[in-house]
Motif scaffolding. Structure first.
Motif, PDB file in Angstrom:
ATOM      1  N   UNK A   1       0.804  -1.220   0.000  1.00 30.87           N
ATOM      2  CA  UNK A   1       0.000   0.000   0.000  1.00 30.87           C
ATOM      3  C   UNK A   1       0.830   1.260   0.000  1.00 30.87           C
ATOM      4  N   UNK A   2       1.903   1.270   0.789  1.00 30.97           N
ATOM      5  CA  UNK A   2       2.745   2.462   0.850  1.00 30.97           C
ATOM      6  C   UNK A   2       3.526   2.648  -0.439  1.00 30.97           C
ATOM      7  N   UNK A   3       3.944   1.555  -1.058  1.00 29.89           N
ATOM      8  CA  UNK A   3       4.622   1.677  -2.352  1.00 29.89           C
ATOM      9  C   UNK A   3       3.660   2.210  -3.412  1.00 29.89           C
ATOM     10  N   UNK A   4       2.432   1.724  -3.384  1.00 34.09           N
ATOM     11  CA  UNK A   4       1.422   2.234  -4.318  1.00 34.09           C
ATOM     12  C   UNK A   4       1.134   3.706  -4.054  1.00 34.09           C
ATOM     13  N   UNK A   5       1.147   4.092  -2.775  1.00 35.25           N
ATOM     14  CA  UNK A   5       0.965   5.494  -2.422  1.00 35.25           C
ATOM     15  C   UNK A   5       2.071   6.377  -2.976  1.00 35.25           C
ATOM     16  N   UNK A   6       3.299   5.866  -2.958  1.00 36.16           N
ATOM     17  CA  UNK A   6       4.430   6.627  -3.499  1.00 36.16           C
ATOM     18  C   UNK A   6       4.286   6.837  -5.007  1.00 36.16           C
ATOM     19  N   UNK A   7       3.726   5.846  -5.700  1.00 41.22           N
ATOM     20  CA  UNK A   7       3.463   6.010  -7.130  1.00 41.22           C
ATOM     21  C   UNK A   7       2.319   6.999  -7.339  1.00 41.22           C
ATOM     22  N   UNK A   8       1.292   6.902  -6.510  1.00 40.35           N
ATOM     23  CA  UNK A   8       0.148   7.818  -6.621  1.00 40.35           C
ATOM     24  C   UNK A   8       0.551   9.258  -6.362  1.00 40.35           C
ATOM     25  N   UNK A   9       1.630   9.459  -5.601  1.00 40.33           N
ATOM     26  CA  UNK A   9       2.122  10.807  -5.295  1.00 40.33           C
ATOM     27  C   UNK A   9       3.156  11.300  -6.312  1.00 40.33           C
ATOM     28  N   UNK A  10       3.418  10.518  -7.349  1.00 42.28           N
ATOM     29  CA  UNK A  10       4.397  10.875  -8.386  1.00 42.28           C
ATOM     30  C   UNK A  10       5.834  10.845  -7.892  1.00 42.28           C
ATOM     31  N   UNK A  11       6.069  10.256  -6.737  1.00 49.08           N
ATOM     32  CA  UNK A  11       7.440  10.143  -6.228  1.00 49.08           C
ATOM     33  C   UNK A  11       8.153   8.993  -6.921  1.00 49.08           C
ATOM     34  N   UNK A  12       7.411   7.925  -7.187  1.00 47.96           N
ATOM     35  CA  UNK A  12       7.923   6.787  -7.943  1.00 47.96           C
ATOM     36  C   UNK A  12       6.972   6.496  -9.098  1.00 47.96           C
ATOM     37  N   UNK A  13       7.481   5.700 -10.050  1.00 51.93           N
ATOM     38  CA  UNK A  13       6.711   5.429 -11.263  1.00 51.93           C
ATOM     39  C   UNK A  13       6.331   3.965 -11.425  1.00 51.93           C
ATOM     40  N   UNK A  14       7.046   3.079 -10.723  1.00 54.16           N
ATOM     41  CA  UNK A  14       6.898   1.652 -11.006  1.00 54.16           C
ATOM     42  C   UNK A  14       7.198   0.811  -9.771  1.00 54.16           C
ATOM     43  N   UNK A  15       6.427  -0.270  -9.632  1.00 50.80           N
ATOM     44  CA  UNK A  15       6.654  -1.280  -8.592  1.00 50.80           C
ATOM     45  C   UNK A  15       6.295  -2.633  -9.173  1.00 50.80           C
ATOM     46  N   UNK A  16       7.126  -3.617  -8.940  1.00 52.40           N
ATOM     47  CA  UNK A  16       6.742  -4.986  -9.312  1.00 52.40           C
ATOM     48  C   UNK A  16       7.173  -5.950  -8.216  1.00 52.40           C
ATOM     49  N   UNK A  17       6.387  -7.005  -8.093  1.00 55.05           N
ATOM     50  CA  UNK A  17       6.600  -8.022  -7.062  1.00 55.05           C
ATOM     51  C   UNK A  17       6.520  -9.368  -7.759  1.00 55.05           C
ATOM     52  N   UNK A  18       7.625 -10.109  -7.819  1.00 52.71           N
ATOM     53  CA  UNK A  18       7.685 -11.312  -8.648  1.00 52.71           C
ATOM     54  C   UNK A  18       7.206 -12.571  -7.940  1.00 52.71           C
ATOM     55  N   UNK A  19       7.085 -12.533  -6.633  1.00 57.35           N
ATOM     56  CA  UNK A  19       6.599 -13.702  -5.903  1.00 57.35           C
ATOM     57  C   UNK A  19       5.110 -13.908  -6.157  1.00 57.35           C
ATOM     58  N   UNK A  20       4.698 -15.162  -6.143  1.00 53.81           N
ATOM     59  CA  UNK A  20       3.281 -15.470  -6.268  1.00 53.81           C
ATOM     60  C   UNK A  20       2.615 -15.663  -4.918  1.00 53.81           C
ATOM     61  N   UNK A  21       3.218 -15.081  -3.877  1.00 55.99           N
ATOM     62  CA  UNK A  21       2.731 -15.298  -2.521  1.00 55.99           C
ATOM     63  C   UNK A  21       1.859 -14.171  -1.985  1.00 55.99           C
ATOM     64  N   UNK A  22       1.760 -13.033  -2.689  1.00 61.14           N
ATOM     65  CA  UNK A  22       0.903 -11.953  -2.179  1.00 61.14           C
ATOM     66  C   UNK A  22      -0.559 -12.397  -2.269  1.00 61.14           C
ATOM     67  N   UNK A  23      -1.391 -11.769  -1.438  1.00 55.94           N
ATOM     68  CA  UNK A  23      -2.796 -12.158  -1.351  1.00 55.94           C
ATOM     69  C   UNK A  23      -3.711 -11.022  -1.829  1.00 55.94           C
ATOM     70  N   UNK A  24      -4.978 -11.342  -1.985  1.00 59.45           N
ATOM     71  CA  UNK A  24      -5.945 -10.360  -2.461  1.00 59.45           C
ATOM     72  C   UNK A  24      -6.041  -9.165  -1.528  1.00 59.45           C
ATOM     73  N   UNK A  25      -5.909  -9.385  -0.219  1.00 58.60           N
ATOM     74  CA  UNK A  25      -5.974  -8.259   0.718  1.00 58.60           C
ATOM     75  C   UNK A  25      -4.726  -7.389   0.652  1.00 58.60           C
ATOM     76  N   UNK A  26      -3.662  -7.906   0.008  1.00 55.18           N
ATOM     77  CA  UNK A  26      -2.456  -7.097  -0.207  1.00 55.18           C
ATOM     78  C   UNK A  26      -2.637  -6.097  -1.336  1.00 55.18           C
ATOM     79  N   UNK A  27      -3.534  -6.389  -2.272  1.00 56.56           N
ATOM     80  CA  UNK A  27      -3.642  -5.578  -3.489  1.00 56.56           C
ATOM     81  C   UNK A  27      -4.946  -4.801  -3.629  1.00 56.56           C
ATOM     82  N   UNK A  28      -5.995  -5.210  -2.934  1.00 61.01           N
ATOM     83  CA  UNK A  28      -7.309  -4.591  -3.154  1.00 61.01           C
ATOM     84  C   UNK A  28      -7.303  -3.084  -2.906  1.00 61.01           C
TER      85      UNK A  28
END
Length: 279
Positions: A193-220
């Protein structure tokens, strides 16, 4: 019937007060010694996680008894995903950061309607940063007595993107992806959520997470927030995240960006992952 813009705004305002109270509960545990248990070899849980989870579930279930709830610390099955609306709760996103006392953890609550996230809140209690978002309704950060509109950057040059990645879940292939994208500027940070917030604030442009272990409550909630600010969140291959599937896991990882060149980035990541499997 889908929620109207007014209804989404009312829910966001109500939810903000609830999540701030959950934040106070979490901080009461943050101020004292933490006893850590392990759900799996890589997933810690604390009494703060459980207390926040219990409070949020009680408040939301009382206010919206006909709607489903998928919460990390009380998850039992996927029956609730059949509901038209499902609340998804991560009582502490970044439990490892909570344990390490670096402040990079958040409380995240989002609402899925007909399989798509429509509103979300990400709250960083250690810094009192409140992110709120619903596409076409509201997209703000409330911090230090100032309410600031959120809008992703308009950066279109991939090699000039600022990349933010996980602090606790780095995998070797992530460095290969970064290199293939030609990105030089990057940093680690806790909480999806905080990484997504940093993108929403134009501080960062991109985030990726290669593990298949994140859950729906991590992304909703992060997805709803990022989309409200003009960004995009999909799996690593550019396909929509599935909130009505047969698993709580995002098995094909996470890709979040300002929306510029998103499909091209997904293609480069896909090729890199395919190449890594052949090695």
């Amino acid at each position: 019937m889908a929620l109207s813009s007014i209804e989404k705004k009312d829910r966001l305002d109500w939810l903000e007060h609830v999540v701030r109270t959950a934040g106070a509960i979490v901080l009461s545990h943050y101020a004292k010694k933490t006893q850590v248990e392990w759900k799996t070899d890589t997933e810690p849980v604390t009494e703060a996680d459980r207390a926040s989870n219990t409070f949020l579930v009680e408040k939301i279930s009382h206010a919206f008894p006909a709607e489903g709830i998928l919460a990390e610390e009380s998850f039992s099955d996927l029956t609730c995903l059949k509901n038209e609306r499902v609340w998804m709760i991560d009582p502490i996103d970044g439990t490892k950061e909570f344990i390490h006392r670096n402040g990079e953890f958040s409380i995240m609550v989002g609402l899925v309607e007909k399989g798509a996230p429509v509103l979300g809140i990400v709250y960083q209690p250690a810094e009192e940063k409140m992110y709120k978002g619903a596409k076409g309704v509201e997209s703000i950060i409330d911090w230090q007595d100032e309410v600031i509109p959120l809008k992703v950057s308009e950066n279109t040059k991939i090699n000039e993107f600022n990349l933010v990645v996980s602090r606790s879940h780095l995998e070797p292939v992530m460095e290969k992806i970064r290199s293939n994208l030609g990105i030089a500027r990057w940093r680690q940070h806790g909480s999806v959520g905080l990484k997504s917030g940093l993108i929403a604030r134009s501080i960062y442009d991109l985030y990726f997470h290669t593990s298949g272990q994140s859950k729906l409550w991590d992304t909703c909630a992060p997805q709803a927030l990022l989309e409200s600010a003009g960004g995009v969140m999909t799996d690593l291959y550019g396909q929509p995240l599935n909130y009505r599937g047969k698993s709580v896991r995002n098995r094909n990882g996470i890709l979040a960006s300002n929306g510029c060149r998103h499909a091209e980035i997904a293609g480069i990541i896909s090729e890199t992952l395919l190449g890594a499997k052949k090695v």
